[in-house]
Structures are given as C-alpha cells and as structure tokens.
Design an enzyme around this catalytic site. Structure first.
Site, mmCIF file in Angstrom:
data_model
loop_
_atom_site.group_PDB
_atom_site.id
_atom_site.type_symbol
_atom_site.label_atom_id
_atom_site.label_comp_id
_atom_site.label_asym_id
_atom_site.label_seq_id
_atom_site.Cartn_x
_atom_site.Cartn_y
_atom_site.Cartn_z
ATOM 1 N N HIS A 116 -87.510 43.206 -50.791
ATOM 2 C CA HIS A 116 -86.316 43.508 -50.010
ATOM 3 C C HIS A 116 -86.746 44.380 -48.814
ATOM 4 O O HIS A 116 -87.695 45.152 -48.924
ATOM 5 C CB HIS A 116 -85.356 44.282 -50.921
ATOM 6 C CG HIS A 116 -83.989 44.512 -50.366
ATOM 7 N ND1 HIS A 116 -83.720 45.495 -49.449
ATOM 8 C CD2 HIS A 116 -82.810 43.900 -50.603
ATOM 9 C CE1 HIS A 116 -82.422 45.491 -49.155
ATOM 10 N NE2 HIS A 116 -81.845 44.519 -49.840
ATOM 11 N N ASP B 118 -89.252 49.060 -57.372
ATOM 12 C CA ASP B 118 -87.888 48.902 -56.884
ATOM 13 C C ASP B 118 -87.111 48.198 -57.997
ATOM 14 O O ASP B 118 -87.236 46.993 -58.181
ATOM 15 C CB ASP B 118 -87.929 48.087 -55.597
ATOM 16 C CG ASP B 118 -86.548 47.598 -55.164
ATOM 17 O OD1 ASP B 118 -85.557 47.896 -55.861
ATOM 18 O OD2 ASP B 118 -86.484 46.922 -54.127
ATOM 19 N N GLN C 272 -82.553 45.455 -58.911
ATOM 20 C CA GLN C 272 -81.997 44.270 -59.555
ATOM 21 C C GLN C 272 -82.217 44.262 -61.064
ATOM 22 O O GLN C 272 -81.620 43.454 -61.774
ATOM 23 C CB GLN C 272 -82.592 42.991 -58.941
ATOM 24 C CG GLN C 272 -82.170 42.736 -57.504
ATOM 25 C CD GLN C 272 -80.683 42.436 -57.363
ATOM 26 O OE1 GLN C 272 -80.029 41.965 -58.295
ATOM 27 N NE2 GLN C 272 -80.134 42.723 -56.187
ATOM 28 N N LYS D 254 -75.022 48.609 -57.946
ATOM 29 C CA LYS D 254 -75.370 47.341 -58.578
ATOM 30 C C LYS D 254 -75.291 47.439 -60.098
ATOM 31 O O LYS D 254 -75.474 46.442 -60.795
ATOM 32 C CB LYS D 254 -76.776 46.912 -58.158
ATOM 33 C CG LYS D 254 -76.903 46.587 -56.673
ATOM 34 C CD LYS D 254 -78.285 46.053 -56.359
ATOM 35 C CE LYS D 254 -78.658 46.209 -54.900
ATOM 36 N NZ LYS D 254 -78.010 45.237 -54.006
ATOM 37 N N CYS E 1 -81.725 40.167 -47.059
ATOM 38 C CA CYS E 1 -82.641 41.264 -46.676
ATOM 39 C C CYS E 1 -84.053 40.992 -47.171
ATOM 40 O O CYS E 1 -84.747 41.911 -47.623
ATOM 41 C CB CYS E 1 -82.145 42.602 -47.184
ATOM 42 S SG CYS E 1 -80.625 43.131 -46.401
HETATM 43 C C1 LIG Z 1 -84.418 44.283 -54.840
HETATM 44 C C2 LIG Z 1 -83.607 45.222 -54.009
HETATM 45 N N1 LIG Z 1 -84.187 46.315 -53.495
HETATM 46 C C3 LIG Z 1 -83.511 47.205 -52.759
HETATM 47 C C4 LIG Z 1 -82.173 47.024 -52.487
HETATM 48 C C5 LIG Z 1 -81.498 48.048 -51.642
HETATM 49 O O1 LIG Z 1 -80.555 48.776 -52.369
HETATM 50 P P1 LIG Z 1 -79.508 49.675 -51.601
HETATM 51 O O2 LIG Z 1 -78.976 48.847 -50.494
HETATM 52 O O3 LIG Z 1 -78.501 50.000 -52.635
HETATM 53 O O4 LIG Z 1 -80.233 50.891 -51.095
HETATM 54 C C6 LIG Z 1 -81.518 45.893 -53.000
HETATM 55 C C7 LIG Z 1 -80.084 45.597 -52.761
HETATM 56 O O5 LIG Z 1 -79.550 45.648 -51.689
HETATM 57 C C8 LIG Z 1 -82.258 44.981 -53.770
HETATM 58 O O6 LIG Z 1 -81.678 43.881 -54.284
#
Ligand SMILES: Cc1ncc(COP(=O)(O)O)c(C=O)c1O
Ligand SMILES: Cc1ncc(COP(=O)(O)O)c(C=O)c1O
Lengths: 135, 398, 398, 135
Positions: free
Chosen positions: B113, B190, B193, B216, B356
């Site tokens: 991401h 990270d 998910q 999430k 993203c």
């Molecule tokens: C795999 C992953 N990493 C990072 C993020 C970023 O999370 P956030 O936007 O809540 O900071 C997301 C979701 O947007 C994600 O699916």
C-alpha cells in the site's frame, strides 16, 4: 430524463469518440492524472491563429472519462482559449445539475448526483484547458 | 442477536450489500456505545487532571490500552496509539529511521500500500538510503524466493504487508523474519488488512513493529496502533514533539518520557482509543473458528461465482490457502469505477480503483481492479448480489 | 433549551462544576448526533469509492471542511485536517522547516505550551537553527517590546500562542505580524485556546499558519486543523507519506498532490472531521456578543472572588482587557494538585499542574498553578462553588 | 475508615517529615521528576555495609508526595536493598487497596481510589529505590 448513468448516448460518446490517439508533432500537449482513481488523460493540440486546428486525446480511464474525451473530439476543434473556457464552464454547469447549452453534454446530466464521478468527467476538459493555456 | 444485527448501519439499510470492509469496516453498537458513554459521562482530557472526570477519562483511555494489549498478547508499554496505520509507519520511518546511515538498505515489496512505500521513499531521500522491493508473483503474492537476492548485510529493515489489500494474499512472515534475522535487520509489518480477521499473538510473530488501523477493525476512524518491541521503542528518539511525551522541558532542551508516552505527543484521540479498546473486547467475545470458516466459505463462493462469469479475471490467489477474503478482479476491459458504479445500483458496495497500490497495478499493467471484501457480517446474499450485479455490468460495459 | 442544556454530560451530572474546558471542552448533542449519524448511516472510507456510502461519507467529510472554512472565513484549500494542534505544529516544523538553513532563526515565547516549544527544539537540532524566546512580563503576557531585540534578518518564523493556556493573556497579533513582516519571517499562531471563544477571521490576521484542536472547541478528540496561507502550503513538501497525498506512485518515486491533500496522508479521522464541522455550525448559530459578555462577567466574578481569598495569587492579567476566561492562581504554598483534589470534592473540576508550560512555571519559579476556564456553558454557580471549595482548601492545606 | 484523602495522619506525615533537605557528601543520590505534574524528588543516601545509614529527601511536590517522603524519613534508615524493595511492595499493596504491613502507610489507603495520584505517592519510593540500586 432517466438518472441512469450508463445510457446509450453516453456509451456512444465513449465508444465512438473521434480523434483518439496521439498527434505528432503537436503545438501543445497536456497530461493529467486523477490521483484518486488513477485515470490518465493526454491531449495533443495543433493550433492556428490561437484556435485549435486539430487535436487528439488518449484516455486511460472510465467510461465517463472516455465520453468526456469524446465530447472534446467532436467539439473542441475551432475553439480558441475563451471557447475552451466556455466549454469547461458548461461542464461545470451540467455537473451542478443545470441544462447545458452544448447538446452532447446532456448525456452527463445523471452524473450530477454522483459527486465522486465529477472529476472523471472534468479530467479531459482540464487537460484541454491546460494544453491551450500552456501555449 | 446475530452478528450482523449488532451493526446499526447494516440493520437500518437491509438492501445494502457491504463488501467494502477492506477500506473501512462497519462498526458494532458495542463500540458506538462505548464512545458515547465516554462523551456523555467521562469526557475530559487525560493524564493531567485529578478531578473525577479526568480520572474516569484516564482510566477509560489506559484501560483501552490494556484491552488492546490483551487482545494482541502484548504488554501495554508496547502499544503506541497513533492516528492509524499510515501514521504508525511514518513514526517508524522517522524515529527508527533517525538511526540509519547513508547506504543502509530498506526492503519493501511491490505489493505494498502507498502507506508502506512513500514513507520509505521520503526516508531514503532524507538520509541517502537504498530502497529495494521484493517482486510479486503472477499469483499476486510477494515472491519470498527473492529474499536471498535482495537482502544484504546493509539491510536494516524489511517493511511488508501481512495481508495484501488487493490480492488478499497472506505472507509467510516466518520466512521474512528468518531472512531478516540472518542479516540483523528489523521487520515492520503492515497489519492493516490482517487485524479485522481475528485475534493475533503479535509478539509471537517475531517481528519488531506491527502497525494497524482501528477503522478497518470495527472501531472509529482516526485511531490506530504501532506495536513495537520494547527494546526497539526504548532505543528510538521521539517523532512528534509536544505535551505528554516529555519528562522535563526548558526553553533550551527537553528530556523525553519512556515509551509509549514518548511517541504520543499531544492530547490523544481519547474516544477513538476507547472505541478501539471496545472493538477488541467485542472481537474477543466472538467465535473466530466459526467466523474464519464462514469467511472461507464465502470467499470460496465468490471465487467460484467469479470463475463462471465470462471475461472476469481474478488478481490474486484462486485457492483458499494463505489468503483472506479480499478478492480483486477485472471485468474484461471495463474500468473498475464503471463496474463498481453499476454494482452500486444493486446495493453492492465494492471498491474500484488502484487501492493505493499503484506499483502493483503497474506490475500487472492494470488501471485498477474491482475489490470485494468478506467480513464477519458478510452473508451469502451479499456475494450473490455482487454476482447478479456483475451480469448487468457485463451487459452494459462489454 | 438553554445553552447548557445542549450538553448531555452537564445535564446528567448537575452537581458538576466543569471549569476544565481549557484542557478539553464538553461536547453538545448536535456534535454527538452528527458523529452518530455518520457511523450509523454513512460510514465508509472517503475519496476512493463510488458506491453510495462512500459518496455520502466523502460528502460529509468534505462538507465538514467547507463548514470549518466558512466559520473561519477561510477557503477550503487552506484547511488541512490533522489530529490536533500538536500534530499541526509538528507538520509545519517538518514541512516548512525543510526549507530552513543552518543559522536561520525561529522565535517562540516563554509562555508557550510544550506543543509549541518541543517541535522547534527538535527542528533546531535537526537543522542547526537558532531558537529564541520572547520573555514574559510579570503580568503574564508575552513581552512584545522585546520583538525589536529578538527579531533579526535571520528570523524565518515566529511561533506564538494567540491566547495563553495558563494566564489567559491574548497577544496583540498585529504587532507580531508587523515585526515578522519587517524581516520577512512567517508567523505561526497556536490558536488552541482562542478558537473555543467565538468566530474568527483567520485570513484577516495576516499570519501564515493557524493551528487548533477540535476537542477544546466542542468537537471530538483526535481532530484538529492547520490553516495555512495557500502560497505557503503550496511551497511546502509533504510531511507524512501514504495514501491520499499522492498524485502518482511508482516504486522509485512519487508525485505529490496539491494542498490540502498533500498534507493528509492516510485515511483521515472522518467522524472527527464531521464532528468538528458540526461544532463549527453549532458555534455559528450562537450569539457570541452575548456569550463574550457573559464570559467576561464570569471571569470578573472569579477574579473578584479570588482577590478576596487570603493567600491567593493570580498568575496573569488581573483586569479583563485582552484576556480570555482562563484563570490561573496559587493558594499560598499549597501544591495545585492538592488544591484541585479538594475542589473536586465540591464537584469543581479544575486543572492543577504545569499545564504543559514548564518554561513559564520556571519563569515564575512555580511548581504549577490551579486553573479554571470560563466557557459558554459556565454559570455563576460554577464560579461560586470554586470559591467555596477554595475556602476548604485553605483550611486543610494552609 | 474514612475515604478522605487529606486526613490528619497524612498531613502530619507531610508536615513533620524528618530528614528534610540534602546530605552532602553522600554515597548515592537520585532525582526523579513526574512529567505529568512536575513534582520533583531528590533522595541522598549514606550507606554502610549495604544498609542505609543516613538519608535526606527534598521534595517539590504535593502533600501526597511530601507525606510519602515523610514515611521514607521515618522508615528507611537501616534498610538494605531488599528492605527497600519490600517497602516499595507495601506501597503498591496499599495503592491496590490492601491493608499495608507498615503502619505509616495506612494514611495512604484513601489514595487507592484516586489513580491519578498514585504516582505522587510512588515517586519518592522510586527515587529511593533508584538511589540504593545505583550503588
Ligand atoms: C494494507 C494496508 N496498509 C495500509 C493502509 C493504510 O491505512 P490507513 O489509511 O488507515 O492509515 C491500508 C488501508 O488503507 C491498507 O489496506
Ligand atoms: C495553548 C495550547 N497549545 C497547544 C495545545 C496542544 O493541543 P493538543 O494537545 O490538542 O494537540 C494546548 C492544549 O493542550 C494548548 O492549550
């Protein structure tokens, strides 16, 4: 009028958009991305006496974006800077829910209700504006 | 009460087929109520007050930290509240990154991401590092066979997603940890998910940092956690400066507090933390064996259904092994926005776009995908509605 | 409905005399309802979805930005959402700070909250800057006469609180702006304590940055705003990296989005922003002439009452000019925690301590103060309860 | 037992705390701050055969903090490392609401219900522990 986004008229604008591709050499060119969806548009122009003499558009995007490029393919040749600005103004009007003066834009009226898609329609027109403004 | 009935939004909108939990999950009444109780009976700033509301607020806030620590088998000193995954990763990029030297290497992957790419690019540019990426296989998994080639003695950190938000692939963290250990590198995961899909013993993973978001995992937006191994956190300088992260401030200089306070500058998102604590308590009360089975069954139903639609191509594992119910697909050449838009007419909420993850889209030369996520409250009817909607999308867009 | 009746916590706890709004205000039902409506009818992630919930969420989130912009007479492109004042100031310290060179000077003051001190110390250490502080007068105001002496041609930024969270003094920003303009320096204003006390035309102040928190202005925790002059924001590199702040990402490099998106990496605090928007709408509907008068009257009542208590010394302006209803005092040698604790027995919620302003405490050689804040929902009974409680505190602690 | 924090016994511990001040020279010394409230404690020790032979405490803090130092002033001389650890354990017990074995700690029982004040009581004991541990 139906509020159905994907009507015949819109699909036709997208599928039968004239002047697809690139224009080489050209007098002006602009590329724009929509960071949220990844759509990309390129507009190439040939200009004569401040007016668009020829153009080409390359769209990697959704149907709304393609259809918007279709309008440009049909309508933009012959326009000067002011004409392009007016056309963009018409786009804003139709997205605000009003009746556009340009017949082809009629197909975009249902988009007014979908704010997340406004930029899909605007992107090619913004690229067109950038291209004439650069020059 | 069924699980679904605990979600006010789903109850009040029975025509909705919410398959966009990968972007933000829905939120159960238990969490909403915990937040409202705070706002209407305990609201005050934390840590600095002795009056009864401040005591209650501090108790609720630190109690939430305890609940979260317990749910993830961690200790409370290792739970740093952030505004989300993105903020957590940026924290590490700054605070851990402050100890890196020019030429040091960071390894990410092509599947990441943007939140797990851009902070490292910025760090690379600030400190003259080398940023490398593990490639992705045709199946949509990080290619761990490339670890041998990519890892060197200069590798200081591997930053990698536990589960892909595009392909649903789950990474074999043990292999990553082993490869990192072999060269003395730290591992950041990270987990955005992964965490919505059930309890997890984070310390047992053997990693150094684990980041996730509340929104999430059935909690409010604007709250998240950086879990950090205690010695790692203790060795790191602070990131943001302000109240609560200090031991002593003079105009000339500042002594910093120990973790986790060191990394929590300013008034925290108190209600958000309380909501996340309530979400952990709520999750802890569920039967995750049953839920995992049901999520698997529905993921199978979706994959089977998609396999029957002409022109549909799934991006990601076609089997059910080592994957979560995040399913991405393309419908011919149709743009995912157009697909998602038509699905919406059937009450089906899917996400269309690059999610993203533009480098992954580039890897497969795609504009984007349409993505459906199976959550604990998903039902067969949701999956079926998607498949029906896809039929119309094919007719209109093909 | 009276103004006080709009606050569920105050209604349900009639014995409470909440005088700690300087730490966090209470929150009206209108704000709680806006947040709940989002969570139960619109909840989704913003910006990236085309389905109807995502549209509704994006509309509510961006609508909140519009409401906030309108309330502060600003334009929406200038409203950057952050997690609070602390995050907003750190953002400027990093992004504006990235353009500073060794030897450049930053001017703060002795009155500042740690949030407006520590980020500049950290920036000083990162980039070899010089950090100077305007002194504070015996009355508890920033000594603006020192501007001439402290400002030089190397001054790049003046970072200063609009209202002190300890003494309640309001600074004459016009003088600060004039002095900064004279040497070409930018001005950042920490408005955390100013914004709860009524509407404000931020662009008309002539400053470059204005930071504030939602939780002190009747909104949820975890949300705040950095207002930035458009040209300043446009000239600044991003701070955090992640989703939503990009134009295009490849594994090698990233193009950034224009402001405000450039500074809003990751999923934002959507419900928090919606709550802050609702708070602005709620505030916009009040009669601030009447409220200001009433706040002034109660501040006078408090100052008069304190003047009659033996051993009490007020830290801050004794008059009502150029001050807000933030009143700090000492009771003999008694520790402010003990004072606040005894007041709590009378249902009076005050804050005791250094208020994250240790340099100011050092300036007056104090351990801390006891602080009461007058808010729009404060009544004479609250002030009187404090004075009665102080009587007991004197008996016990003297 | 009353749950009133500021009882006679506590006030007395604070006001009549023996061994206030500094000890110079000393064998060990520790200074601790409570970042949340700004309380500061210094403990100076003279040690003999691993036991505290003399001590002094300097507190800039609230009554609870002063009273805690008062307990140290009365109780700590003669303790070795283990004795100090035991005393700290007793403090934790009383803050958890239990009956302490050390009589002077009785005065702190009402603090159990006020979590925000626990650190006020703990700070001097932590400083004492640090001072013996350094050595
Ligand atoms: C795999 C992953 N990493 C990072 C993020 C970023 O999370 P956030 O936007 O809540 O900071 C997301 C979701 O947007 C994600 O699916
Ligand atoms: C003057 C002032 N500046 C900054 C802050 C920090 O705000 P926050 O903690 O919401 O980031 C506060 C309040 O805590 C304050 O009163």
């Amino acid at each position: 009028m139906s509020d159905e986004l994907y009507q015949e008229a819109l699909l036709k604008l997208a599928k039968e958009a004239p002047r697809k591709g690139r224009l080489e050499p050209n007098d002006a060119s602009a590329r724009l991305d929509n960071p949220l969806c990844g759509d990309r548009v390129r507009i190439d122009l040939r200009l004569k006496d401040g007016r668009i003499a020829d153009l080409a558009h390359e769209v990697r995007g959704c149907l709304l974006c393609q259809a918007a490029a279709g309008v440009i393919g049909r309508r933009a040749v012959g326009l000067d800077r002011q004409g392009v600005a007016d056309l963009c103004g018409e786009v804003d009007r139709v997205l605000a829910g009003e009746t556009p003066a340009v017949a082809e834009l009629e197909a975009f009226r249902p988009v007014a209700r979908h704010r997340s898609r406004h930029d899909c329609v605007r992107l090619p027109f913004q690229a067109l504006k950038e291209a004439v403004d650069v020059k | 009460m069924t699980l679904r009935e605990q979600f006010p939004l789903l109850v009040s909108d029975p025509g909705l087929h919410y398959l966009d939990s990968g972007a933000s999950s829905q939120v159960p009444a238990a969490v909403l109520d915990a937040v409202r109780t705070f706002e209407t009976t305990q609201r005050a700033n934390v840590h600095r007050g002795v009056h009864r509301l401040a005591e209650a607020a501090t108790g609720a806030y630190e109690g939430a930290r305890d609940d979260i620590a317990r749910f993830f088998s961690a200790s409370r000193e290792e739970i740093v509240f952030t505004s989300g995954t993105t903020a957590a990763i940026n924290l590490v990029a700054h605070s851990f990154g402050a100890g890196l030297a020019p030429g040091d290497e960071i390894v990410i992957s092509e599947i990441e991401h943007h939140s797990n790419i851009v902070p490292w690019q910025m760090l690379r540019d600030r400190r003259g590092l080398v940023l490398k990426a593990l490639p992705v296989t045709d199946e949509g998994r990080i290619d761990l066979d490339a670890l041998d080639r990519v890892m060197t003695k200069r590798t200081r950190l591997v930053a990698i997603a536990h589960c892909s938000n595009v392909t649903g692939a789950v990474v074999d963290l043990a292999r990553v940890v082993a490869a990192a250990k072999a060269v003395g590198a730290a591992v950041l995961v990270d987990g955005a998910q992964r965490v919505p899909h059930g309890p997890l013993d984070i310390p047992a993973l053997g990693v150094d940092f684990y980041a996730f978001s509340g929104h999430k995992m059935y909690a409010p937006h604007g709250i998240g956690v950086l879990w950090g191994r205690r010695d790692r956190l203790e060795a790191m300088p602070p990131f943001l400066g302000g109240g609560d992260m200090i031991r002593r401030v003079t105009l000339e200089t500042t002594e910093y507090a120990p973790p986790p306070a060191r990394f929590e500058a300013g008034t925290p998102n108190i209600s958000g933390a309380i909501g996340l604590g309530a979400a952990c308590r709520w999750m802890a009360g569920l039967d995750w064996t049953a839920i995992a089975l049901e999520e698997l069954r529905l993921t199978g139903r979706l994959l089977d259904g998609l396999a029957k639609v002409p022109d549909v191509r799934v991006l990601g594992p076609l089997g059910l092994q080592q994957r979560i119910g995040v399913v991405s697909f393309m419908l011919g050449d149709a743009h995912p926005h157009d697909v998602a838009q038509i699905l919406d007419r059937h009450g089906v909420a899917c996400r269309g776009g690059h999610h993203c993850a533009q480098p992954l889209m580039d890897r497969f030369d795609l504009m984007g995908t349409t993505r459906a996520t199976i959550a604990p409250y998903t039902e067969a009817a949701d999956v079926d509605a998607l498949l029906v909607g896809l039929d119309e999308a094919r007719r209109v867009l093909a």
